[in-house]
Design a protein around this motif. Structure first.
Motif, mmCIF file in Angstrom:
data_model
loop_
_atom_site.group_PDB
_atom_site.id
_atom_site.type_symbol
_atom_site.label_atom_id
_atom_site.label_comp_id
_atom_site.label_asym_id
_atom_site.label_seq_id
_atom_site.Cartn_x
_atom_site.Cartn_y
_atom_site.Cartn_z
ATOM 1 N N ALA A 27 -9.115 5.144 4.137
ATOM 2 C CA ALA A 27 -10.169 5.766 4.202
ATOM 3 C C ALA A 27 -11.339 4.596 4.248
ATOM 4 C CB ALA A 27 -10.879 6.482 2.768
ATOM 5 N N GLY A 28 -11.077 3.008 4.219
ATOM 6 C CA GLY A 28 -11.230 2.571 4.431
ATOM 7 C C GLY A 28 -12.161 1.709 2.834
ATOM 8 N N ARG A 29 -12.356 2.363 1.608
ATOM 9 C CA ARG A 29 -12.979 2.273 0.394
ATOM 10 C C ARG A 29 -11.795 0.743 0.094
ATOM 11 N NH1 ARG A 29 -11.255 7.775 -1.760
ATOM 12 N NH2 ARG A 29 -9.391 7.664 -0.977
ATOM 13 N N THR A 30 -12.537 0.120 -0.467
ATOM 14 C CA THR A 30 -12.049 -1.331 -1.432
ATOM 15 C C THR A 30 -11.544 -0.405 -3.243
ATOM 16 O OG1 THR A 30 -14.084 -2.262 -1.236
ATOM 17 C CG2 THR A 30 -13.292 -2.295 -0.045
ATOM 18 N N ALA A 31 -11.294 -1.798 -3.187
ATOM 19 C CA ALA A 31 -11.169 -1.201 -5.052
ATOM 20 C C ALA A 31 -12.269 -1.501 -5.899
ATOM 21 C CB ALA A 31 -10.724 -2.923 -5.811
ATOM 22 N N ALA A 79 -5.475 -8.968 -3.002
ATOM 23 C CA ALA A 79 -7.016 -9.514 -2.486
ATOM 24 C C ALA A 79 -7.927 -8.037 -2.975
ATOM 25 C CB ALA A 79 -6.647 -8.588 -0.851
ATOM 26 N N VAL A 80 -8.990 -8.730 -3.177
ATOM 27 C CA VAL A 80 -10.132 -7.587 -3.558
ATOM 28 C C VAL A 80 -10.863 -7.018 -2.178
ATOM 29 C CG1 VAL A 80 -11.918 -8.303 -4.905
ATOM 30 C CG2 VAL A 80 -9.847 -8.956 -5.796
ATOM 31 N N ALA A 81 -11.238 -7.231 -1.520
ATOM 32 C CA ALA A 81 -11.139 -6.984 0.011
ATOM 33 C C ALA A 81 -10.218 -5.548 0.520
ATOM 34 C CB ALA A 81 -12.019 -8.560 0.431
ATOM 35 N N ALA A 82 -8.938 -5.338 0.167
ATOM 36 C CA ALA A 82 -8.153 -4.750 0.995
ATOM 37 C C ALA A 82 -8.710 -3.466 0.649
ATOM 38 C CB ALA A 82 -6.647 -4.415 0.128
ATOM 39 N N ASP A 141 -15.854 -1.212 -16.638
ATOM 40 C CA ASP A 141 -15.899 -1.961 -16.567
ATOM 41 C C ASP A 141 -15.032 -2.788 -15.978
ATOM 42 O OD1 ASP A 141 -16.048 -2.218 -19.832
ATOM 43 O OD2 ASP A 141 -14.438 0.321 -20.559
ATOM 44 N N ALA A 142 -14.089 -1.417 -15.207
ATOM 45 C CA ALA A 142 -13.727 -1.995 -13.939
ATOM 46 C C ALA A 142 -14.531 -2.845 -12.953
ATOM 47 C CB ALA A 142 -12.744 -0.807 -13.008
ATOM 48 N N VAL A 143 -15.227 -2.941 -12.425
ATOM 49 C CA VAL A 143 -17.142 -3.186 -11.334
ATOM 50 C C VAL A 143 -17.460 -4.610 -11.867
ATOM 51 C CG1 VAL A 143 -18.890 -2.967 -10.437
ATOM 52 C CG2 VAL A 143 -17.672 -0.753 -10.575
ATOM 53 N N SER A 144 -17.155 -4.885 -13.368
ATOM 54 C CA SER A 144 -17.500 -6.126 -13.409
ATOM 55 C C SER A 144 -16.558 -6.944 -12.957
ATOM 56 C CB SER A 144 -17.277 -6.146 -14.635
ATOM 57 O OG SER A 144 -16.796 -6.316 -15.674
ATOM 58 N N THR A 145 -15.504 -7.092 -13.284
ATOM 59 C CA THR A 145 -13.963 -7.723 -12.811
ATOM 60 C C THR A 145 -13.899 -7.685 -11.500
ATOM 61 O OG1 THR A 145 -13.237 -6.309 -14.841
ATOM 62 C CG2 THR A 145 -11.413 -8.277 -13.413
ATOM 63 N N LEU A 146 -13.514 -7.214 -11.277
ATOM 64 C CA LEU A 146 -13.758 -6.951 -9.761
ATOM 65 C C LEU A 146 -14.978 -7.902 -9.317
ATOM 66 C CD1 LEU A 146 -13.269 -3.618 -9.021
ATOM 67 C CD2 LEU A 146 -11.950 -5.435 -8.826
ATOM 68 N N ALA A 163 0.801 -0.969 -0.071
ATOM 69 C CA ALA A 163 0.082 0.150 0.346
ATOM 70 C C ALA A 163 1.087 1.580 0.322
ATOM 71 C CB ALA A 163 -1.122 0.038 1.099
ATOM 72 N N ASP A 164 0.079 2.370 -0.875
ATOM 73 C CA ASP A 164 1.265 3.526 -0.638
ATOM 74 C C ASP A 164 0.829 4.179 0.895
ATOM 75 O OD1 ASP A 164 -1.349 4.412 -1.230
ATOM 76 O OD2 ASP A 164 -1.298 5.111 -2.687
ATOM 77 N N GLU A 165 1.597 5.086 0.869
ATOM 78 C CA GLU A 165 0.608 6.248 2.028
ATOM 79 C C GLU A 165 -0.718 6.550 2.275
ATOM 80 O OE1 GLU A 165 3.016 10.289 1.983
ATOM 81 O OE2 GLU A 165 4.910 8.658 1.544
ATOM 82 N N GLU A 166 -1.949 6.694 1.422
ATOM 83 C CA GLU A 166 -2.997 6.708 1.736
ATOM 84 C C GLU A 166 -3.649 5.251 1.741
ATOM 85 O OE1 GLU A 166 -4.481 9.190 -1.483
ATOM 86 O OE2 GLU A 166 -3.197 10.650 -1.283
ATOM 87 N N GLY A 167 -2.658 4.173 1.661
ATOM 88 C CA GLY A 167 -3.111 2.524 1.751
ATOM 89 C C GLY A 167 -3.772 2.084 0.566
ATOM 90 N N ARG A 168 -3.725 3.054 -0.780
ATOM 91 C CA ARG A 168 -4.086 2.046 -1.438
ATOM 92 C C ARG A 168 -3.244 0.934 -2.645
ATOM 93 N NH1 ARG A 168 -4.589 7.584 -5.157
ATOM 94 N NH2 ARG A 168 -2.413 7.856 -3.646
ATOM 95 N N THR A 169 -4.034 0.228 -2.710
ATOM 96 C CA THR A 169 -2.745 -0.946 -3.770
ATOM 97 C C THR A 169 -2.963 -0.529 -5.194
ATOM 98 O OG1 THR A 169 -5.067 -2.473 -3.792
ATOM 99 C CG2 THR A 169 -3.570 -2.600 -1.565
ATOM 100 N N PRO A 170 -1.576 -1.643 -5.549
ATOM 101 C CA PRO A 170 -2.209 -1.670 -7.411
ATOM 102 C C PRO A 170 -3.793 -1.750 -7.588
ATOM 103 C CG PRO A 170 -0.040 -2.983 -6.320
ATOM 104 C CD PRO A 170 -0.907 -2.675 -4.776
ATOM 105 N N LEU A 171 -3.988 -2.911 -7.531
ATOM 106 C CA LEU A 171 -5.693 -2.802 -8.183
ATOM 107 C C LEU A 171 -6.516 -1.688 -7.509
ATOM 108 C CD1 LEU A 171 -7.696 -5.026 -9.343
ATOM 109 C CD2 LEU A 171 -7.819 -5.579 -6.532
ATOM 110 N N MET A 172 -6.783 -1.264 -6.495
ATOM 111 C CA MET A 172 -7.678 0.741 -6.303
ATOM 112 C C MET A 172 -6.737 1.059 -7.263
ATOM 113 S SD MET A 172 -7.130 0.324 -2.130
ATOM 114 C CE MET A 172 -7.413 -0.893 -0.796
#
Length: 335
Positions: free
Chosen positions: A218-222, A211-214, A233-238, A176-185
């Motif tokens: 701010a508590g936001r997932t991918a 991790a899809v559920a990471a 498009d992005a929503v359907s894959t997740l 995760a970066d400084e805001e907690g965001r992963t590459p998938l996000m």
């Protein structure tokens, strides 16, 4: 007796090279009238210029004569950095061969004024071949820049799918970066990327263990990040990967509310996946979606449905409101 012409000032030699007269400068070098490491007032050397201009023959000649690969200009950029920046795999390979093991590692880990390394620069610009060469020097490429972004983060932020695939062999997909965001996000919220590339990148990350559920800080997932896009498009894959459409962030907002606020085409997908219609959604949905719904009204029944939904615009609407009584399949008529 033939008069001997004086040496050429370093700054004039660099300027001559910048104008594309590198062959003339090489002739002066052969006559010992120019220093091999000549630099102008900003620290730009002949090697800097030849690398930037993609003058491969001149670059190879300078390297053969011992030009300094690590000399930095006033911005701290070296010829090696410029070769990585412009994606010149041949020059990068040539330079790496001339370095010792310690020099290679030092060049790869060196932080420049922008806070990143040559690997960060290559990832941001989409030079997968350069990253492949650099990975042969250092197996792990999980180091972060000053903003907490690894090269994999930057590749995902810029939509560099080919770089992302190379980096996944040498990086952790859940860092995760400084805001907690992963590459998938970061990849899921990118705009303007072709559907095929976006889905290919998401699947590659998920297959690598993302991790899809990471959740970020701010508590936001991918799925929250993907719901900010206009397309689905992005929503359907997740969702296909098992993402939960009812996960709330730190302020209680789910992906459906995010999609409504951004007028995303993914709203029907989220509803179809069982996204819960909260009180906040009941209060804001008519405001955000009225224009979208109005375009789809084709008969009086749907028109009455829209008016029913508009009755729920009051912010204090409760669970007894007409909006809450609408089943998801009927709500889909609005979209």
């Amino acid at each position: 007796e033939v008069p001997i012409s004086p040496p050429i000032p370093d700054e004039d030699a660099v300027l001559l090279c910048e104008k594309g007269n590198d062959e003339e400068v090489l002739d002066l070098l052969r006559q010992d009238k120019v220093s091999i490491n000549a630099q102008d007032k900003e620290g730009t050397s002949l090697l800097h210029v030849c690398v930037k201009l993609q003058r491969h023959k001149s670059t190879a000649y300078l390297l053969d004569k011992g030009a300094n690969i690590a000399c930095a200009d006033c911005y701290g950029k070296t010829p090696f950095f410029e070769a990585c920046r412009y994606g010149d795999c041949a020059t990068v390979s040539n330079m790496l061969e001339r370095m010792t093991g310690d020099e290679r590692r030092e060049q790869i880990l060196h932080r420049y004024a922008f806070g990143g390394t040559v690997v960060h620069e290559a990832a941001a610009r989409g030079h997968a071949g350069v990253i492949d060469l650099l990975s042969s020097v250092r197996e792990s490429l999980d180091f972060a820049n000053d903003e907490g972004h690894t090269p994999l983060h930057l590749a995902c932020m810029k939509g560099r799918i080919s770089c992302m695939r190379v980096l996944l062999r040498h990086a952790t997909p859940n860092m995760a970066d400084e805001e907690g965001r992963t590459p998938l996000m970061l990849l899921s919220e990118i705009r303007g990327l072709p559907e095929s590339e976006l889905k290919e990148g998401q699947r590659a990350l998920i297959e690598a263990g993302a991790a899809v559920a990471a959740q970020d800080k701010a508590g936001r997932t991918a799925l929250h990040h993907a719901a900010t896009q206009a397309s689905a498009d992005a929503v359907s894959t997740l969702l296909d990967a098992g993402a939960d459409p009812n996960t709330s962030d730190n302020v209680g907002r789910g992906p459906l509310l995010v999609a409504i606020r951004h007028r995303s085409a993914a709203i029907p997908l989220l509803l179809g996946a069982g996204a819960f219609i909260s009180e906040e959604i009941a209060s804001v949905a008519p405001h955000y979606l009225y224009k979208r719904a109005a375009l789809r009204i084709v008969n009086k029944r749907k028109q009455c449905l829209v008016h029913t939904v508009l009755m729920a615009r009051h912010p204090r609407v409760g669970r007894d409101s007409p909006f809450h009584s609408l089943p998801n399949d009927l709500l889909l008529l609005l979209f």
